[in-house]
Design a protein around this motif. Structure first.
Motif, short mmCIF file in Angstrom:
data_model
loop_
_atom_site.label_atom_id
_atom_site.label_comp_id
_atom_site.label_asym_id
_atom_site.label_seq_id
_atom_site.Cartn_x
_atom_site.Cartn_y
_atom_site.Cartn_z
N VAL A 47 54.32 22.44 41.68
CA VAL A 47 53.32 23.38 41.19
C VAL A 47 53.87 24.81 41.26
O VAL A 47 54.34 25.26 42.29
CB VAL A 47 52.03 23.26 42.01
CG1 VAL A 47 51.00 24.28 41.54
CG2 VAL A 47 51.46 21.85 41.89
N ASN A 48 53.77 25.53 40.13
CA ASN A 48 54.19 26.92 40.04
C ASN A 48 55.65 27.14 40.42
O ASN A 48 56.01 28.15 40.99
CB ASN A 48 53.29 27.83 40.90
CG ASN A 48 51.92 27.98 40.31
OD1 ASN A 48 51.73 27.86 39.11
ND2 ASN A 48 50.94 28.23 41.16
N ARG A 49 56.51 26.17 40.08
CA ARG A 49 57.93 26.36 40.35
C ARG A 49 58.55 27.35 39.38
O ARG A 49 59.57 27.94 39.67
CB ARG A 49 58.68 25.02 40.29
CG ARG A 49 58.20 24.01 41.31
CD ARG A 49 58.22 24.55 42.72
NE ARG A 49 59.57 24.83 43.18
CZ ARG A 49 59.84 25.45 44.30
NH1 ARG A 49 58.87 25.92 45.04
NH2 ARG A 49 61.10 25.64 44.67
N ILE A 50 57.97 27.50 38.18
CA ILE A 50 58.26 28.68 37.38
C ILE A 50 57.37 29.78 37.94
O ILE A 50 56.17 29.59 38.12
CB ILE A 50 57.89 28.48 35.89
CG1 ILE A 50 58.83 27.50 35.24
CG2 ILE A 50 57.94 29.80 35.15
CD1 ILE A 50 58.51 27.22 33.79
N VAL A 51 57.95 30.95 38.22
CA VAL A 51 57.15 32.03 38.79
C VAL A 51 56.08 32.43 37.78
O VAL A 51 56.37 32.88 36.68
CB VAL A 51 58.04 33.23 39.16
CG1 VAL A 51 57.20 34.35 39.72
CG2 VAL A 51 59.11 32.81 40.14
N GLY A 52 54.83 32.24 38.14
CA GLY A 52 53.72 32.59 37.26
C GLY A 52 53.40 31.51 36.25
O GLY A 52 52.50 31.69 35.43
N GLY A 53 54.11 30.39 36.27
CA GLY A 53 53.91 29.35 35.27
C GLY A 53 53.12 28.17 35.80
O GLY A 53 52.52 28.21 36.87
N HIS A 54 53.14 27.06 35.03
CA HIS A 54 52.40 25.87 35.41
C HIS A 54 53.04 24.64 34.77
O HIS A 54 53.90 24.76 33.90
CB HIS A 54 50.93 25.98 34.97
CG HIS A 54 50.76 26.16 33.50
ND1 HIS A 54 50.81 27.41 32.89
CD2 HIS A 54 50.55 25.26 32.49
CE1 HIS A 54 50.64 27.27 31.59
NE2 HIS A 54 50.48 25.99 31.32
N GLU A 55 52.61 23.48 35.21
CA GLU A 55 53.15 22.23 34.68
C GLU A 55 52.74 22.05 33.22
O GLU A 55 51.58 22.26 32.85
CB GLU A 55 52.64 21.06 35.51
CG GLU A 55 53.16 19.71 35.05
CD GLU A 55 52.55 18.56 35.82
OE1 GLU A 55 52.47 17.44 35.26
OE2 GLU A 55 52.13 18.78 36.98
N ALA A 56 53.69 21.66 32.38
CA ALA A 56 53.41 21.40 30.97
C ALA A 56 52.67 20.07 30.82
O ALA A 56 52.97 19.10 31.53
CB ALA A 56 54.70 21.37 30.16
N ALA A 57 51.72 20.01 29.90
CA ALA A 57 50.99 18.77 29.64
C ALA A 57 51.92 17.75 29.00
O ALA A 57 52.85 18.10 28.26
CB ALA A 57 49.80 19.05 28.72
N ASN A 58 51.69 16.48 29.28
CA ASN A 58 52.50 15.42 28.69
C ASN A 58 52.44 15.49 27.17
O ASN A 58 51.36 15.58 26.58
CB ASN A 58 52.01 14.06 29.16
CG ASN A 58 52.35 13.78 30.61
OD1 ASN A 58 53.33 14.31 31.14
ND2 ASN A 58 51.53 12.97 31.27
N GLY A 59 53.61 15.47 26.52
CA GLY A 59 53.68 15.51 25.07
C GLY A 59 53.52 16.87 24.45
O GLY A 59 53.62 17.02 23.23
N ALA A 60 53.32 17.92 25.26
CA ALA A 60 53.10 19.26 24.72
C ALA A 60 54.39 19.90 24.21
O ALA A 60 54.35 20.82 23.40
CB ALA A 60 52.47 20.16 25.78
N VAL A 61 55.53 19.42 24.70
CA VAL A 61 56.82 20.03 24.35
C VAL A 61 57.79 18.92 23.92
O VAL A 61 58.79 18.66 24.59
CB VAL A 61 57.40 20.83 25.54
CG1 VAL A 61 58.49 21.80 25.04
CG2 VAL A 61 56.33 21.60 26.27
#
Length: 215
Positions: free
Chosen positions: A30-44
């Protein structure tokens, strides 16, 4: 989020993992990108993980065709196709997806001349990808990325040098700034050129080893 992308550029920060121990993965992602979040499955669905044999996740990249991956030149510099596989179709570095062998690298012919410039390369896969909801090419445009463009960064970037890599794909929305402003803000202004994209929303947000999408 990605269906209406108008522009694409890649922005991959330097990955310094050769010669180190086996990659340490972090399940507390969780929040391993500073200020980010986990991407939803299939979103990318264009996102790939470059997997160095005997090491694991090494760099990121984007699918641009059924046999071609766009990545940073420093990710293939010093490597051979037999050393590098490409994981597609999953947000997880630990499960799911399909692993594909590569058979050719093409680096920009002026990579690192001058230093940090033209950091872009192509990877050709031995076999064609089968496109699906989780495996798709990224949208592309030759339009210049202007100032104030909304951009999305995705990847498995570290939050500290030599620290663990999250097991789940991370994402963050940012905004582009002009190269002129980037040079004013950067201590390495001489390394910023027309081929780079700078982003800034607030101090402390960002990611290493990423794909940058301009929406």
């Amino acid at each position: 989020m990605y269906g209406s992308m108008s522009q694409l550029r890649c922005c991959f920060c330097q990955c310094q993992c050769l010669g180190r121990e086996v990659l340490q993965l972090d399940d507390n992602y969780v929040n391993r990108i500073v200020g980010g979040h986990e991407a939803a499955n299939g979103a990318v669905p264009h996102q790939v993980s470059l997997q160095l044999k005997g090491f694991g996740h090494y760099c990121g990249g984007s699918i641009i065709a059924d046999r071609w991956i766009l990545t940073a030149a420093h990710c293939v510099d010093g490597q051979t196709p037999g050393q590098l596989n490409v994981l597609v179709g999953t947000n997880s570095l630990k499960e799911g997806g399909q692993l594909h062998e590569s058979d050719k690298f093409i680096k920009h012919n002026r990579y690192n001349r001058p230093q940090f410039h033209n950091d872009i390369a192509l990877i050709r896969l031995k076999s064609k990808l089968q496109f699906s909801d989780t495996v798709k090419p990224i949208g592309y445009s030759e339009k210049t990325v202007g100032q104030g463009e909304p951009v999305t960064l995705t990847g498995w970037g570290r939050t500290s040098a030599g620290g663990p890599v999250p097991t789940k794909l991370q994402t963050i929305d940012l905004s582009s700034i002009s190269n002129e402003e980037c040079k004013r803000r950067s201590p390495g202004a001489g390394n910023v050129d027309i081929g780079h994209i700078c982003t800034l929303t607030k101090t402390g947000e960002g990611l290493a080893m990423v794909t940058l999408v301009v929406r």
